[in-house]
Scaffold this active site. Structure first.
Site, PDB file in Angstrom:
ATOM      1  N   ALA A 146      54.310  65.685  27.764  1.00  0.00           N
ATOM      2  CA  ALA A 146      54.855  64.328  27.632  1.00  0.00           C
ATOM      3  C   ALA A 146      53.759  63.289  27.840  1.00  0.00           C
ATOM      4  CB  ALA A 146      55.982  64.112  28.633  1.00  0.00           C
ATOM      5  N   TYR A 147      52.855  63.565  28.780  1.00  0.00           N
ATOM      6  CA  TYR A 147      51.723  62.656  29.025  1.00  0.00           C
ATOM      7  C   TYR A 147      50.921  62.504  27.742  1.00  0.00           C
ATOM      8  CZ  TYR A 147      46.990  61.389  30.500  1.00  0.00           C
ATOM      9  OH  TYR A 147      45.744  60.798  30.602  1.00  0.00           O
TER      10      TYR A 147
END
Ligand SMILES: NC(=O)C1=CN([C@@H]2O[C@H](COP(=O)(O)OP(=O)(O)OC[C@H]3O[C@@H](n4cnc5c(N)ncnc54)[C@H](OP(=O)(O)O)[C@@H]3O)[C@@H](O)[C@H]2O)C=CC1
Ligand SMILES: Nc1nc2c(c(=O)[nH]1)N=C([C@H](O)[C@@H](O)CO)CN2
Length: 235
Positions: A146-147
């Site tokens: 997600a980062y």
């Protein structure tokens, strides 16, 4: 009166180093912090305007925008540096990880850029937006999915805002890989991570500060990603 540079997430590490760099050159700084550390008091002592901001919610972003706009009619630059490096974890709902990553790395810069573009455009000299992204926008990350996706979104905001705000405002990304370790990083992690780039070092905050200053000084770079990664792409 020199227009100030806004840098988000400036209570430690790279953000703090750039804020100090600017103050040493008599360039006014508006620094945001979420956690009040002694370094924030030091910045105030050195002449910075330090504003508390928690970008985890849109209400927090909008409250900051209101405070910023009451603080200054113009800006020399906006450096979107605030960030959380959240990994996926069995203890955390993936939807919450993605939401948090997109909020800090994409929604926050998006809202601030749109709401404050006039502060940059009220200038008779070129102004800048710099998005601090990450080398992983090129490759993804198995442990920070997600980062990486949120930093890739930020990377794409660079292209759109470069188009929207030209010619008065230059908009670029800096995509670092390892710059500096975190306290608590094990020796094994450090050794493994250093081997990920050709140059094999953790250069420290100065490398990021030099790259930021290079972009601010250069009149002919916009819509670009500057890789600050020690040749990691060639390993
Ligand atoms: N360090 C490195 O090796 C690398 C860094 N980068 C990127 O470079 C930039 C600077 O890195 P680094 O100095 O390590 O960053 P940090 O991990 O130290 O984070 C910078 C600041 O972001 C702030 N922040 C986090 N979440 C929020 C939030 N919800 N609202 C407001 N502020 C928030 C924190 O504020 P506070 O502490 O006040 O709570 C923190 O001090 C980041 O964008 C990072 O992703 C990319 C690759 C490598
Ligand atoms: N907000 C942060 N983002 C990142 C950090 C960090 O400390 N804070 N650190 C890294 C790593 O150094 C990584 O690049 C090592 O491969 C990435 N992003």
């Amino acid at each position: 009166m020199t227009a100030p540079i806004l840098i988000t997430g400036a209570s430690q590490r790279i953000g703090l180093a750039f804020a100090k760099h600017c103050l040493e050159r008599d360039v006014p700084i508006i620094a945001t912090y979420r956690t009040h550390r002694p370094a924030v008091d030091d910045l105030v002592q050195a002449g910075a305007t330090c504003l508390h901001a928690d970008f985890a919610s849109n209400a927090g972003v909008d409250a900051f925008i209101d405070t910023l706009r009451a603080q200054t009619p113009t800006l020399r630059a906006i450096i979107h540096n605030a960030s959380d490096w959240l990994p996926e974890s069995p203890d955390t709902d993936p939807a919450d990880v993605m939401a948090a990553m997109m909020q800090i790395h994409s929604t926050t810069p998006y809202r601030i850029n749109l709401a404050c573009r006039d502060l940059l455009e009220n200038s008779d000299t070129p102004t800048d937006i710099v998005h601090m992204t990450d080398y992983v926008v090129e490759k993804g990350s198995a442990k920070h999915i997600a980062y990486a996706a949120s930093k890739a979104a930020l990377d794409n905001l660079t292209l759109s805002f470069a188009r929207l705000l030209s010619p008065g405002v230059k908009v670029n990304s800096i995509a670092p890989s390892l710059i500096m370790f975190n306290e608590g990083d094990s020796e094994a992690y450090r050794e493994k991570t250093l081997k990920k780039s050709l140059l094999g070092i953790a250069p420290g905050e100065t490398a990021a500060v030099q790259t930021l200053q290079f972009l601010l000084d250069n009149p002919y770079i916009t819509g670009r990603r500057i890789g600050l990664d020690g040749g990691r792409n060639l390993v």
